[in-house]
Design a protein around this motif. Structure first.
Motif, PDB file in Angstrom:
ATOM      1  N   PHE A 123      49.822  14.086  50.392  1.00 55.40           N
ATOM      2  CA  PHE A 123      50.092  15.461  50.786  1.00 55.40           C
ATOM      3  C   PHE A 123      50.170  16.533  49.680  1.00 55.40           C
ATOM      4  N   ILE A 124      50.810  16.077  48.390  1.00 47.46           N
ATOM      5  CA  ILE A 124      50.887  17.081  47.443  1.00 47.46           C
ATOM      6  C   ILE A 124      49.561  17.196  46.448  1.00 47.46           C
ATOM      7  N   PHE A 125      48.932  16.173  46.334  1.00 48.31           N
ATOM      8  CA  PHE A 125      47.674  16.318  45.348  1.00 48.31           C
ATOM      9  C   PHE A 125      46.442  16.538  46.065  1.00 48.31           C
ATOM     10  N   GLY A 126      46.574  16.381  47.515  1.00 46.32           N
ATOM     11  CA  GLY A 126      45.300  16.787  48.136  1.00 46.32           C
ATOM     12  C   GLY A 126      44.215  15.694  48.042  1.00 46.32           C
ATOM     13  N   VAL A 127      43.035  16.495  47.715  1.00 44.50           N
ATOM     14  CA  VAL A 127      41.679  15.827  47.715  1.00 44.50           C
ATOM     15  C   VAL A 127      41.612  15.178  46.238  1.00 44.50           C
ATOM     16  N   PHE A 128      42.656  15.308  45.247  1.00 48.63           N
ATOM     17  CA  PHE A 128      42.481  14.539  44.055  1.00 48.63           C
ATOM     18  C   PHE A 128      43.131  13.315  44.344  1.00 48.63           C
ATOM     19  N   GLU A 129      44.007  13.163  44.940  1.00 51.76           N
ATOM     20  CA  GLU A 129      44.676  11.882  45.419  1.00 51.76           C
ATOM     21  C   GLU A 129      43.626  11.041  46.291  1.00 51.76           C
ATOM     22  N   LEU A 130      43.032  11.760  47.204  1.00 51.52           N
ATOM     23  CA  LEU A 130      42.204  11.007  48.028  1.00 51.52           C
ATOM     24  C   LEU A 130      40.875  10.459  47.353  1.00 51.52           C
ATOM     25  N   LEU A 131      40.528  10.853  46.364  1.00 51.92           N
ATOM     26  CA  LEU A 131      39.458  10.484  45.498  1.00 51.92           C
ATOM     27  C   LEU A 131      39.962   9.271  44.865  1.00 51.92           C
ATOM     28  N   VAL A 132      40.957   9.375  44.315  1.00 55.47           N
ATOM     29  CA  VAL A 132      41.755   8.057  43.713  1.00 55.47           C
ATOM     30  C   VAL A 132      41.885   6.945  44.715  1.00 55.47           C
ATOM     31  N   TRP A 133      42.446   7.256  45.964  1.00 55.26           N
ATOM     32  CA  TRP A 133      42.853   6.152  46.653  1.00 55.26           C
ATOM     33  C   TRP A 133      41.397   5.689  47.382  1.00 55.26           C
ATOM     34  N   ASN A 134      40.368   6.361  47.677  1.00 56.99           N
ATOM     35  CA  ASN A 134      39.077   5.989  48.037  1.00 56.99           C
ATOM     36  C   ASN A 134      38.548   5.054  47.047  1.00 56.99           C
ATOM     37  N   LYS A 135      38.463   5.320  45.681  1.00 52.57           N
ATOM     38  CA  LYS A 135      37.999   4.515  44.797  1.00 52.57           C
ATOM     39  C   LYS A 135      38.725   3.284  44.610  1.00 52.57           C
ATOM     40  N   LYS A 136      40.133   3.399  45.001  1.00 47.96           N
ATOM     41  CA  LYS A 136      40.644   1.623  45.086  1.00 47.96           C
ATOM     42  C   LYS A 136      40.436   0.938  46.236  1.00 47.96           C
ATOM     43  N   GLN A 137      40.120   1.860  47.415  1.00 43.69           N
ATOM     44  CA  GLN A 137      39.859   0.932  48.784  1.00 43.69           C
ATOM     45  C   GLN A 137      38.381   0.491  48.609  1.00 43.69           C
ATOM     46  N   SER A 138      37.304   1.049  47.963  1.00 43.74           N
ATOM     47  CA  SER A 138      35.937   0.613  48.173  1.00 43.74           C
ATOM     48  C   SER A 138      35.895  -0.495  47.259  1.00 43.74           C
ATOM     49  N   PRO A 139      35.190  -1.563  47.754  1.00 47.46           N
ATOM     50  CA  PRO A 139      34.901  -2.772  46.666  1.00 47.46           C
ATOM     51  C   PRO A 139      33.645  -2.077  45.821  1.00 47.46           C
ATOM     52  N   VAL A 140      33.744  -2.648  44.409  1.00 50.43           N
ATOM     53  CA  VAL A 140      32.823  -2.156  43.641  1.00 50.43           C
ATOM     54  C   VAL A 140      31.491  -3.078  43.823  1.00 50.43           C
ATOM     55  N   LYS A 141      30.302  -2.694  43.944  1.00 56.31           N
ATOM     56  CA  LYS A 141      28.978  -3.347  44.482  1.00 56.31           C
ATOM     57  C   LYS A 141      28.260  -3.523  43.026  1.00 56.31           C
ATOM     58  N   LYS A 142      27.919  -4.612  42.727  1.00 49.60           N
ATOM     59  CA  LYS A 142      27.116  -4.926  41.580  1.00 49.60           C
ATOM     60  C   LYS A 142      25.595  -5.407  42.054  1.00 49.60           C
ATOM     61  N   LYS A 143      24.845  -4.692  41.303  1.00 43.74           N
ATOM     62  CA  LYS A 143      23.186  -5.124  41.673  1.00 43.74           C
ATOM     63  C   LYS A 143      22.913  -6.203  40.882  1.00 43.74           C
TER      64      LYS A 143
END
Length: 90
Positions: free
Chosen positions: A70-90
């Protein structure tokens, strides 16, 4: 690095908007800042509600995370999304 700069910028914006409540600016600017504060609260609240509605019931978002989004808006969503999505290696 840039995410933290965005968070700092968002804190400054919140501070500027809330300062108008305690020490109002001159008349024409005061109304603009009031509308901007209302718009910011509504948009960040809508962002949080939409995120919570898309989350599965098994993994709810913590209150602390909700507050940060709520406080940081899209900036916190970017961090949260990065933590949620697993890292895909090729």
């Amino acid at each position: 690095m840039l995410i933290n700069l965005g968070r700092l910028l968002m804190l400054c914006v919140w501070g500027f908007l809330l300062a108008n409540l305690f020490n109002p600016f001159p008349k024409p600017l005061k109304y603009f800042i009031d509308i901007a504060l209302f718009f910011m609260v509504v948009m960040h609240g809508l962002q949080l509600v939409l995120l919570k509605s898309t989350q599965p019931k098994e993994s709810p978002i913590s209150r602390w995370q909700e507050t940060k989004i709520f406080i940081f808006g899209v900036f916190e969503l970017l961090v949260w999304n990065k933590k949620q999505s697993p890292v895909k290696k090729k």
